[in-house]
Design a protein around this motif. Structure first.
Motif, PDB file in Angstrom:
ATOM      1  N   CYS A  80      -1.332   4.053  -1.599  1.00 31.00           N
ATOM      2  CA  CYS A  80      -3.396   4.077  -0.310  1.00 31.00           C
ATOM      3  C   CYS A  80      -3.086   2.376  -0.261  1.00 31.00           C
ATOM      4  O   CYS A  80      -2.977   1.530  -0.992  1.00 31.00           O
ATOM      5  CB  CYS A  80      -3.973   4.490  -1.517  1.00 31.00           C
ATOM      6  SG  CYS A  80      -5.126   3.934  -3.228  1.00 31.00           S
ATOM      7  N   TYR A  81      -4.400   2.417   1.016  1.00 30.51           N
ATOM      8  CA  TYR A  81      -4.560   1.243   1.742  1.00 30.51           C
ATOM      9  C   TYR A  81      -6.140   1.184   0.936  1.00 30.51           C
ATOM     10  O   TYR A  81      -7.013   1.227   1.924  1.00 30.51           O
ATOM     11  CB  TYR A  81      -4.186   1.446   2.773  1.00 30.51           C
ATOM     12  CG  TYR A  81      -4.154   0.143   3.924  1.00 30.51           C
ATOM     13  CD1 TYR A  81      -3.371  -1.207   3.442  1.00 30.51           C
ATOM     14  CD2 TYR A  81      -4.939  -0.154   4.697  1.00 30.51           C
ATOM     15  CE1 TYR A  81      -3.467  -1.740   4.515  1.00 30.51           C
ATOM     16  CE2 TYR A  81      -5.425  -1.326   5.216  1.00 30.51           C
ATOM     17  CZ  TYR A  81      -4.640  -2.476   5.260  1.00 30.51           C
ATOM     18  OH  TYR A  81      -4.538  -3.457   6.060  1.00 30.51           O
ATOM     19  N   LYS A  82      -6.333  -0.351   0.620  1.00 26.77           N
ATOM     20  CA  LYS A  82      -7.236  -1.133   0.608  1.00 26.77           C
ATOM     21  C   LYS A  82      -7.703  -2.233   1.518  1.00 26.77           C
ATOM     22  O   LYS A  82      -9.196  -2.167   0.436  1.00 26.77           O
ATOM     23  CB  LYS A  82      -7.964  -1.032  -0.446  1.00 26.77           C
ATOM     24  CG  LYS A  82      -7.378   0.452  -2.158  1.00 26.77           C
ATOM     25  CD  LYS A  82      -7.854   0.588  -2.734  1.00 26.77           C
ATOM     26  CE  LYS A  82      -7.779   1.342  -4.479  1.00 26.77           C
ATOM     27  NZ  LYS A  82      -7.820   1.175  -5.314  1.00 26.77           N
TER      28      LYS A  82
ATOM     29  N   ILE B 117     -13.268   0.176   5.200  1.00 25.43           N
ATOM     30  CA  ILE B 117     -11.794  -0.589   6.159  1.00 25.43           C
ATOM     31  C   ILE B 117     -12.570  -0.596   7.278  1.00 25.43           C
ATOM     32  O   ILE B 117     -12.330   0.426   7.767  1.00 25.43           O
ATOM     33  CB  ILE B 117     -10.942   0.274   6.030  1.00 25.43           C
ATOM     34  CG1 ILE B 117     -10.338   0.321   4.285  1.00 25.43           C
ATOM     35  CG2 ILE B 117      -9.357  -0.827   6.912  1.00 25.43           C
ATOM     36  CD1 ILE B 117      -8.998   1.529   3.911  1.00 25.43           C
TER      37      ILE B 117
ATOM     38  N   SER C 128     -11.405   9.912   3.165  1.00 30.17           N
ATOM     39  CA  SER C 128     -13.106   9.344   2.578  1.00 30.17           C
ATOM     40  C   SER C 128     -13.854   9.175   3.993  1.00 30.17           C
ATOM     41  O   SER C 128     -13.561   9.822   5.447  1.00 30.17           O
ATOM     42  CB  SER C 128     -12.010   7.561   2.768  1.00 30.17           C
ATOM     43  OG  SER C 128     -11.390   7.577   1.608  1.00 30.17           O
TER      44      SER C 128
ATOM     45  N   SER D 263      -9.902  -4.302   3.603  1.00 31.38           N
ATOM     46  CA  SER D 263     -10.709  -3.873   5.147  1.00 31.38           C
ATOM     47  C   SER D 263     -10.566  -4.901   6.020  1.00 31.38           C
ATOM     48  O   SER D 263     -10.542  -3.611   7.281  1.00 31.38           O
ATOM     49  CB  SER D 263     -12.238  -4.314   4.706  1.00 31.38           C
ATOM     50  OG  SER D 263     -13.446  -4.213   5.327  1.00 31.38           O
TER      51      SER D 263
ATOM     52  N   PRO E  30     -10.720   3.874   0.436  1.00 31.09           N
ATOM     53  CA  PRO E  30      -9.503   3.984   0.292  1.00 31.09           C
ATOM     54  C   PRO E  30      -8.736   4.814   1.277  1.00 31.09           C
ATOM     55  O   PRO E  30      -9.337   5.755   2.229  1.00 31.09           O
ATOM     56  CB  PRO E  30      -8.693   4.420  -0.265  1.00 31.09           C
ATOM     57  CG  PRO E  30      -9.848   4.231  -1.635  1.00 31.09           C
ATOM     58  CD  PRO E  30     -11.031   4.439  -0.513  1.00 31.09           C
TER      59      PRO E  30
ATOM     60  N   ALA F 275       1.296  -1.282  -0.013  1.00 33.65           N
ATOM     61  CA  ALA F 275       0.097   0.271   0.209  1.00 33.65           C
ATOM     62  C   ALA F 275       1.306   1.490  -0.274  1.00 33.65           C
ATOM     63  O   ALA F 275       0.331   2.335  -1.139  1.00 33.65           O
ATOM     64  CB  ALA F 275      -1.520  -0.313   1.120  1.00 33.65           C
TER      65      ALA F 275
ATOM     66  N   SER G 256     -10.741  -6.397   0.868  1.00 37.21           N
ATOM     67  CA  SER G 256     -10.848  -5.801   0.077  1.00 37.21           C
ATOM     68  C   SER G 256     -11.406  -5.016  -0.971  1.00 37.21           C
ATOM     69  O   SER G 256     -12.232  -4.896  -0.840  1.00 37.21           O
ATOM     70  CB  SER G 256      -9.322  -5.651  -0.885  1.00 37.21           C
ATOM     71  OG  SER G 256      -8.921  -4.519  -1.444  1.00 37.21           O
ATOM     72  N   LEU G 257     -11.061  -3.489  -0.350  1.00 38.39           N
ATOM     73  CA  LEU G 257     -12.227  -2.860  -1.208  1.00 38.39           C
ATOM     74  C   LEU G 257     -12.834  -3.165  -2.568  1.00 38.39           C
ATOM     75  O   LEU G 257     -13.103  -3.118  -3.404  1.00 38.39           O
ATOM     76  CB  LEU G 257     -11.479  -0.920  -1.197  1.00 38.39           C
ATOM     77  CG  LEU G 257     -11.822  -0.948   0.693  1.00 38.39           C
ATOM     78  CD1 LEU G 257     -11.623   0.798   0.194  1.00 38.39           C
ATOM     79  CD2 LEU G 257     -13.150  -0.920   1.256  1.00 38.39           C
ATOM     80  N   ASP G 258     -11.378  -3.478  -3.422  1.00 40.15           N
ATOM     81  CA  ASP G 258     -11.724  -3.642  -4.682  1.00 40.15           C
ATOM     82  C   ASP G 258     -12.455  -5.018  -5.199  1.00 40.15           C
ATOM     83  O   ASP G 258     -11.785  -5.302  -6.200  1.00 40.15           O
ATOM     84  CB  ASP G 258      -9.585  -3.724  -4.920  1.00 40.15           C
ATOM     85  CG  ASP G 258      -9.201  -3.274  -5.145  1.00 40.15           C
ATOM     86  OD1 ASP G 258      -9.528  -1.851  -5.134  1.00 40.15           O
ATOM     87  OD2 ASP G 258      -7.753  -2.613  -4.894  1.00 40.15           O
TER      88      ASP G 258
END
Length: 122
Positions: A21-23, A38, A73, A25, A93, A16, A30-32
């Protein structure tokens, strides 16, 4: 300044930092991959979460110390599981400049993940 905490795997945090950025959760989500926020904790919730979600992880983990005022966010305090306890959730993120510190988080001598002291107010 209010602080919250997030538990990360060291390799995911390092990736990240490189990506900007960090994604993640929570563990494995992951947000992806469709996660919507998160997971984070207040200082008095970190050990409880670690001993539940990361019970089988030998460690160490990385403890992210997050300044809530720097978050880009949205941040919501929610009790989504109706357990009578709210947790901070970051809806999007995690911008790296909101992370005040990233420190190793290791099991204590008793084999359990330890309590986390509150951050000093500056």
């Amino acid at each position: 300044m209010a602080t919250i905490f997030h538990l990360a795997f060291p390799d995911q945090w390092a990736a990240a930092v490189e990506a900007g950025c960090y994604k993640w959760s929570t563990r494995g989500k992951s947000l992806d991959d469709g996660a919507t926020f998160i997971h984070a904790s207040r200082h008095d919730q970190v050990a409880m979460v670690a001993n539940f979600v990361y019970d089988d992880v030998a460690g160490p983990l990385t403890l992210l110390v997050i300044d809530t005022e720097r978050l880009v966010s949205a941040l919501c305090d929610e009790d989504l599981d109706a357990i009578g306890m709210t947790f901070p959730h970051i809806y999007g993120p995690l911008n790296l400049d909101a992370v005040l510190d990233d420190r190793p988080y290791e099991r204590g001598p008793d084999g359990r993940w330890p309590e986390v002291a509150p951050e000093p107010v500056s």
